[in-house]
Each structure stands twice: as C-alpha cells, then as structure tokens.
Design a protein around this motif. Structure first.
Motif, PDB file in Angstrom:
ATOM      1  N   ASN A 771      -8.560 -12.636   5.951  1.00 54.33           N
ATOM      2  CA  ASN A 771      -9.677 -11.722   5.793  1.00 54.33           C
ATOM      3  C   ASN A 771      -9.369 -10.745   4.662  1.00 54.33           C
ATOM      4  O   ASN A 771      -8.237 -10.270   4.529  1.00 54.33           O
ATOM      5  N   ILE A 785      -8.408  -4.026   2.135  1.00 51.60           N
ATOM      6  CA  ILE A 785      -7.564  -4.283   3.304  1.00 51.60           C
ATOM      7  C   ILE A 785      -7.512  -5.783   3.491  1.00 51.60           C
ATOM      8  O   ILE A 785      -8.555  -6.449   3.541  1.00 51.60           O
ATOM      9  N   GLN A 787      -5.660  -9.323   5.443  1.00 50.04           N
ATOM     10  CA  GLN A 787      -4.966  -9.830   6.633  1.00 50.04           C
ATOM     11  C   GLN A 787      -4.327 -11.163   6.288  1.00 50.04           C
ATOM     12  O   GLN A 787      -5.016 -12.135   5.971  1.00 50.04           O
ATOM     13  N   TYR A 792      -1.609  -7.012   8.672  1.00 53.59           N
ATOM     14  CA  TYR A 792      -2.548  -6.326   7.792  1.00 53.59           C
ATOM     15  C   TYR A 792      -1.789  -5.485   6.776  1.00 53.59           C
ATOM     16  O   TYR A 792      -0.708  -4.959   7.041  1.00 53.59           O
ATOM     17  N   LEU A 805       2.289  -5.596   4.267  1.00 50.02           N
ATOM     18  CA  LEU A 805       1.675  -6.510   5.247  1.00 50.02           C
ATOM     19  C   LEU A 805       2.563  -6.613   6.490  1.00 50.02           C
ATOM     20  O   LEU A 805       3.212  -7.627   6.733  1.00 50.02           O
ATOM     21  N   ASP A 809      -3.011  -3.833  12.710  1.00 47.22           N
ATOM     22  CA  ASP A 809      -4.392  -3.535  12.317  1.00 47.22           C
ATOM     23  C   ASP A 809      -4.362  -2.362  11.351  1.00 47.22           C
ATOM     24  O   ASP A 809      -3.445  -1.532  11.384  1.00 47.22           O
ATOM     25  N   THR A 823      -3.114   2.967  10.675  1.00 49.72           N
ATOM     26  CA  THR A 823      -2.371   1.725  10.851  1.00 49.72           C
ATOM     27  C   THR A 823      -1.808   1.673  12.268  1.00 49.72           C
ATOM     28  O   THR A 823      -1.448   2.705  12.843  1.00 49.72           O
ATOM     29  N   HIS A 863     -14.339  -1.524  10.820  1.00 49.00           N
ATOM     30  CA  HIS A 863     -13.432  -1.629   9.673  1.00 49.00           C
ATOM     31  C   HIS A 863     -14.192  -1.277   8.414  1.00 49.00           C
ATOM     32  O   HIS A 863     -15.180  -1.918   8.092  1.00 49.00           O
TER      33      HIS A 863
END
Length: 864
Positions: A771, A785, A787, A792, A805, A809, A823, A863
């Motif tokens: 994502n 942002i 994923q 994330y 990373l 989330d 975070t 988000h």
C-alpha cells in the motif's frame, strides 16, 4: 545679574553634558546651549515621538522648560518631563544605566533637577500667596521638600468650606490641610470623582487622554483607560487597534486590544507584527502561529499538543470528539465537555455547550439549553450575559438581538445603538437599519463615531434597499430611485426613474429614454435605445447609432446606421461600409460593402475575428492584423499562437502565420497545455510538442502524460509504460498504474504491488509495497506512507526514508505540509501498544504505552 548667571550656569552645564550623549540628544543639548529654543524643542519632540520612554530626552526636555531665558519656560512641563525621566531611568537595566552615565545622567542628577523645579514652583506659589496656589503646588508637586511648609500656609481652609464649594480643588485643599482628618477618606474620594467628572464631562477621547496625561496617578485611571480603549477602537478596524497599541503601550487594556487585533489580522492576512514596547501578552497574540493541535491520551485523560510535541491543553479531558481524534486541528477553539478552549490553551467558556458558531472577527456564539452567549475566542464577553442572536457587521461592529430587537456594539462591547431595530444588516461599510418596513442607512464610520459623542446621522427613510455591484447601494422611496457609494455619497441622483445595474455602472430609464452612468458617476445624454454587450454599449437617437466604451469614456466618436457585436469587437455599418472597432476605440478595419464577422475567442486576453467578404475568409488578430486566409469550415484558438482548424469534421493544427502544423485528419485535438496538445484519431491517442515540432502518432489507449521533459507515460494493450519523444519504449508496458515521484524514480504498480522503478537503470529500488498512500503530492515535493509486507514507514521523494519500515501502523495526525506521525508497534507478548509520535523530520516527540482498550480510544482509523 541673577538671570544672566543662571543662564551661564545652564549653558556651562549643557556643554559639559553634551560630550557624552548620543547624537540626537547631543544635538538637542547643543541647540539648547545656544538658546535655539524652537530648534531644541522640535528635536526633542521628534525624539520622544519615536521613543516616549527615553530618560535622557525627557531630562533634556525638562531642562528646556526650566531654562529662564526660554520664552516657553514652563515649570509644570519641566516637572512632568523630569518625572518621566526619573520614571524611565528607573526602568533601565544596570548596563543601560552605566551607558547613561556617559550622558552624564543618573538618578541623583534627575532628582536634583526635580528639587530645583519643585523649589521654583514653591516660590511661584509664595508669590501668588493664595490658597489655590498652595493647593495646586501640593497636588502637582507632592514630593517637594517645601511640602510641609505649604500645608501650614493652607491651614485657614476647612472641610466645611470644601463642602460648600463642592469642587475637586476645594476637597484637594482640605486633604492636604488635614491629612489625618476624620473625613479625609471621603474628601479624597470626592476629590478624585469630581476631578475626573469635570475633566471628562464631554466624554470624548481627547478629554480622557488629556486627563490621564495630566493626572497619571488618578484613582480613576482604569475607568479612563477603559473609555480611551473603547473610543479609540470603536471603528473596529485593524488600524484602530494598532494605533491604540502604539499610542498607549502601557494601558491595562493592552492585552485585550492585542487579543482582538490578532483575530482581526488572522481573517485579513498577512498579519503585521505590532510595533512599540511589548508586554508578555504581545508576544502571545501577535506571534501566535497557525499551528495545528494533536490529541494524546495519558493516564485516562486526553490532552492536546502542538506540532512540536509541547503540551497546550493538559491531559484532563474525559472524552474526545471523534472529529478531533485524527489531529490536524487548526480551528481557533476546541469544544470539550463542559468548556471551550482556544488553540493556545486559554479557557474561552466554562459550562454546558450545545452548539458553537463562529461569527468571525474572533467572536463565537455559544448556545446551551438556557442561554445564548457571545464570547470572544480569548474569553471575554462583549455584551449582555444572554442574547437571542448575534452577528458581526463587516468585521468591524457587533449586532446583538434581545427581546426581538437588534442593537449595535463595538468589538470591545461598548453599546452604540440601543435595542430598538427590527433588523440590522450591512453591505460593505454601509449599515442598513430596518424598522416598521422602512430602511435607514449609515456608514460604519458614522455609527462608530457615536462612541466619541458624535450624533448618529442616518439617511432618510427608504421603502426598499439592496446591494448593487461594486459595493454600491440602490434605494427607493416611492417612485424615486437612486444609488449611493460606500461613503453614502450620491452616485446616481434620486429621481423618478428605473435603474438597472450594468458592468460599467448603471442604466437609467427616465420616461421613454435611457441614460448611461459610468463608474465615476458621469452620465450621457438621453438615448432612445441602449444595447449592452461587454465591453461595449450602443445607443440610438434620431435613428443613428453610436458606439461607446463606457468603462473608458462616454463620448462616441462616430455614428452608424446600424451596429452589432462580435465578441469583444463592435461592428458599425454606415453608407454601405463596414467598420470593425477595437476596445481601444480604434477602427481596426474598414470594408466597402456589407461583411460577415465571426468572433474567435482566445484562451488568453487576446481575441480574433474572421472576416467574410467578397468570397474571402480572413483571420485577424485583436489589433486588426491579418494572419492568414481561412479555407476551413471552422477555426478555434488552441492557445498561444496555434489554432485548431476543422474541415468536414476532421481537425488539424495551424500556426498564426497560416502554416499547417498537423494535417487535417484527426478526430479531436486538445488545447495547448505545457507546450503540447493531445491528439485523437481512430480512438487512439497521440501527442504533439508545439515548440519542438515533435509528433507521437495516435496509437495509445489513453492521453499521454508528461512524466518529465524527456519521458512520457503511455497506455498500450491495457498496461502502462514509459516512452521517449522518439516514440521508443523506455520500459515494458506492464504496469497497472504509474505515479510520479522524482526525475529518476517512479511509483509503478504491478501484480497488485507498488515498487519504486528507476527510469535510468530500469531496475526496482524498493518493492513489495502493498500500500502506498500519498500525504503530500506537489510538483517538487512528494511524501507517502508505505507498507512493505506488514511493516509501515514514511518516504520522501528527495530525502528518502523519513520513518523506517519497522512499525505496525503509521497515521499522519498532522497536516500534509507539516505532518506528525502517529506510529505504533504492537507487542503481542505483552498485549500492549507502543505509540511514538514523530515530527515531520522524523524526530522523536513523545512515547505512550497503551493496553488494548486505551489504544482504541486514541487510535485514528482514517489514514491521511
């Protein structure tokens, strides 16, 4: 001899002091030493106008007024400035005092001068030898060494006499005669009251101002300062509050003025910083940035922090509205259970809240089950405790409704108009008062002047009033119509007429004729008929037409048998000849016989027309210059110097000189954008670079887009890929989606996964991105942002990874331009959630550890 000796001493003393003072004050000393009284006074005035708290300048001014040879010799002024000098000196730091010694000046020198002035004043009182003279001396010179002796000389006066006279002078005399008397408290109170009432009887700003300057120690200072504050700022303009703060920097209402001014400036950017001496409140309200707030949860209480992680509202709130959960709160106030709080943490209102409406100019309408209250966003109430309704009038005044009637107050809460009107509206700076189906007009300036005891001046009653273009106001009384400007000057005189607004001003129909008014209120002679087509007007009288450009002038240069309009061009016909007129009033073209004119609108401020005459079709520009002969069915301006030409429903591209750029074979040609035009042929898309004359023939499934100057994104066989201007592929056509990132890297989606694709090496630099959510998407800056698998992070198009990373989330709870990252790491073994807030640069702000229930209370599922 004594006078000459005194002058000599003063001159010698001035010469000695002169060497150590700064340039401006030194120059004033020099002028004074040479007895250049006018020049010295002007120099000192300029110094004090720039800096009223200047101990040295006040001291020199005191010496100026205390020089016997000076025609303006004035003991009281000398005392006032000497006192100011001592006052200002006392506010200096040790370092500043050391510097002041070079003048030379210190407290001893100032005190000695004050003693000399006091002695001179006492000598003056002795010469007069009246009770009033001694009373004045005691009142104005309370620190004089001769004070006790003056009291003894005044002993013949008595409290009974003061009561019979009942003046502030009489009570002042008694107070100083009997300082230990049983009725001295009553006498002192009556003295202050009578003095204040007498000096400010007219209740005008000037009187209050003079009173405070003459009587700075009055017990009615707060009352006087409040009147000054309310009158000086009654107009409600930004300038009025700035002027107040500059003129009265030490006022106890300074903070209130700064609070109101801040919110006025917020709504009228850019806000200018205040000048002058500042208290702490000045720094709070004049530099308060438009930062956002973000909620946090700590020990079962919600708090709010700013974008730098500093607590603004302590974590004491039991509940949190869902609208605040995702942060980026940039409203001026936050509505919390049982209270309303400003963005800087100030309590605005405490109590039950049903609804909050923002009235503008920093004011809120707060409603609960029992009351509707007007509150300023900094916590003060400008009107009655409870009202029915309220509104802000053009950002300058407040209108309050109570018992079905409206009143007008200043932004500080001073009532100007009582509750007596059915409605009060405004258009610009003109207020419209309604009562019993009639209307009265007044400017905000006129109504504001009531604060300074000016009589309200309302225009005569009208039966109908409504706003007109350009800020004007139309009004009707019976059959009479007229128009005012924003100062309520008559723009169109009132008469029996019918008025219609027009782009140039107005049209007026009087009986069976028409007149034209321009923006300046100038008007034409009457005409039988008027036609309007911006920017033109055509008027007919005695069967002849005249063309006017009313925005420029109202005089026609020629007459015609008939006229018509072609876009921005006017066409007149006279004696079988056709005249094409430009908006500059020039005849662009004269054609013998009748001609057909076709207007060709342009994409910019220019325009074109096609002239059909004698079997010829010729395109002209806005200046009447011939461009080329038209052999096509239709022609459209495509931007800059190119035209789309159409023949038998096929389209081509032609330059301004008539040169064919693209053959007339396309189904559609788009408008020029960034130097290119899109092409469509047989349901396939292509692209043409107008400047470089490069063509990519239509063979793609969608419009091509420029990735940069060298690379384009194209769709072929249902997939995207990259090509160059030579139409050669720079990658395979294998991507489901493409998003720009920077000149080297692009986001591409393949097999439901995003990856960063290097356009130079044709290799992937970051893959397995499930994502990718853009936070900021600008031409030169992009932030997302991402994923990867179940981790994330945050990545920037030029700075690289902002947040690594390795989080469960990430949510942006800040703004797109300046994010704040929420975070989270879920520690399954401990059943806890570790939440870390980072700023936009990825720097640590704060950390909280939550269990499942608490985490759900603070988590934002949206988000950003």
């Amino acid at each position: 001899m004594i006078r000459k000796f005194t002058i000599l001493c003063v001159v010698m003393l001035l010469s000695g002091y002169l060497k150590a003072q700064l340039s401006s004050e030194r120059s004033a000393w020099s002028s004074l030493s040479k007895q250049k009284w006018v020049r010295a006074h002007e120099q000192l005035k300029k110094i004090l106008e720039k800096d009223s708290a200047n101990a040295a300048a006040h001291y020199v001014m005191a010496r100026y007024f205390f020089a016997p040879a000076n025609p303006q010799f004035h003991i009281d002024s000398a005392h006032l400035h000497a006192t100011a000098s001592l006052h200002d000196y006392s506010r200096l730091t040790s370092k500043q005092r050391e510097k002041m010694k070079r003048f030379p000046l210190d407290s001893i020198i100032i005190i000695r001068l004050l003693e000399q002035v006091d002695s001179a004043a006492f000598h003056r009182a002795q010469q007069l030898n009246t009770e009033a003279a001694y009373a004045y001396f005691i009142d104005v010179f309370p620190s004089a060494r001769e004070h006790s002796e003056a009291l003894k000389l005044r002993e013949k006066a008595a409290f009974a006499e003061a009561q019979s006279i009942h003046t502030h002078q009489a009570f002042s005399a008694y107070i100083y005669k009997y300082p230990e008397g049983s009725q001295v408290a009553e006498a002192r109170s009556l003295y202050e009251k009578l003095l204040f009432e007498e000096k400010t009887r007219d209740k005008r700003l000037e009187s209050y101002d003079i009173f405070l300057r003459v009587h700075p120690q009055t017990t009615h200072r707060k009352e006087a300062e409040q009147h000054i504050f309310e009158i000086a700022t009654a107009s409600g303009t930004i300038e009025s509050f700035r002027n107040f703060l500059q003129r009265y920097p030490q006022s106890m209402f300074r903070e209130r003025a700064e609070q109101i001014l801040y919110y006025l400036q917020v709504e009228e950017p850019p806000a200018q910083p205040l000048q002058g001496n500042g208290a702490d409140s000045s720094r709070v309200y004049t530099s308060l940035p438009r930062h956002y707030l973000v909620p946090f949860l700590q020990k079962n209480g919600y708090g709010f922090m700013d974008e730098n992680g500093f607590d603004v509202i302590a974590p004491e709130v039991d509940e949190l509205n869902d609208e605040y959960r995702c942060g980026n709160i940039d409203e001026d106030v936050v509505v919390l259970p049982g209270r309303v709080v400003s963005r800087n943490g100030t309590l605005v209102y405490k109590g039950e809240v049903t609804s909050v409406d923002d009235l503008g100019s920093g004011f809120l309408l707060i409603e609960n089950q029992h009351c509707v209250k007007v509150m300023h966003k900094t916590g003060f109430n400008p009107g009655d405790p409870c009202v029915e309704d309220a509104k802000v009038l053009n950002g300058k005044l407040l209108a309050l409704k109570k018992d079905g009637k409206w009143s007008v107050r200043t932004l500080t809460g001073l009532q100007l108009i009582p509750f007596e009107w059915d409605n009060i509206a405004y258009t610009g700076d003109v207020l419209i008062f309604q009562r019993n189906k009639q209307f009265w007009l007044a400017t905000t300036e006129t109504i504001s002047a009531i604060a300074n005891q000016e009589s309200p001046r309302l225009k005569d009653a009208f039966e109908e009033v409504k706003p007109w273009p350009n800020g004007r106001i139309w009004a009707r009384a019976g059959k009479f119509e007229g128009v005012f400007d924003q100062q309520l000057n008559v723009y169109i005189p009132f008469r029996e007429q019918r008025l219609l607004p027009a782009f140039f001003g107005a049209q007026a129909r009087i009986e069976n004729q028409w007149m034209i008014y321009n923006a300046q209120g100038e008007y034409t002679e009457p005409y039988d008929t008027v036609l309007v087509s911006k920017p033109w007007a055509a008027a007919r009288t005695q069967n002849k037409w005249r063309l006017l450009i009313p925005l420029q002038h109202l005089t026609a240069r020629a007459t015609y048998d008939s006229v018509f309009f072609a876009g921005t061009f006017a066409v007149g016909i006279r004696n079988d000849s056709t005249f094409i007129q430009s908006t500059e009033g020039k005849t662009l073209l004269k054609v013998k016989g009748l001609a057909r004119i076709e207007f060709v609108p342009a994409q910019d401020s220019s325009a074109f027309f096609i002239l059909d005459h004698a079997d010829k079709r010729i395109l002209y520009n806005h200046a009447g210059q011939k461009l080329f002969a038209v052999v096509y069915d239709r022609i459209h301006h495509a931007g800059k110097n190119i035209f789309v030409v159409i023949k038998r429903d096929k389209k081509g591209l032609v330059a301004a000189d008539g040169k064919l750029l693209l053959l007339v074979e396309y189904d559609a040609i788009g408008m020029e954008s960034h130097g290119t035009v899109s092409l469509l042929k047989a349901k396939k898309f292509g692209l043409y670079d107008v400047q470089r004359k490069k063509l990519i023939k239509p063979e793609y499934g969608k419009n091509l887009s420029l990735y940069n100057e060298r690379i384009l994104v194209a769709l072929k066989n249902g997939s995207y890929g990259f090509i160059g201007w030579d139409n050669k592929p720079l990658s395979n056509f294998e991507f489901a989606e493409v998003q720009p990132w920077n000149d080297t890297l692009a986001w591409v989606k393949k097999n439901f996964m995003w990856m960063l694709y290097n356009l130079k090496t044709k290799k992937t630099q970051l893959d397995r991105i499930r994502n990718m959510k853009l936070i900021l998407d600008k031409a030169n800056e992009r932030l997302a942002i991402v994923q990867q698998d179940n981790a994330y992070g945050v990545i920037h198009n030029t700075k690289g990874m902002i947040i690594p990373l390795n989080f469960s989330d990430i949510v942006n709870v800040g703004s797109p331009e300046k994010p704040m990252y929420f975070t989270e790491k879920h520690v399954e073994e401990a059943s806890v959630f570790v939440v870390i807030y980072y700023n936009h640069e990825g720097k640590f702000l704060r950390k909280e550890i939550y269990e499942q229930d608490d985490y759900e209370k603070i988590y934002c599922s949206d988000h950003k």
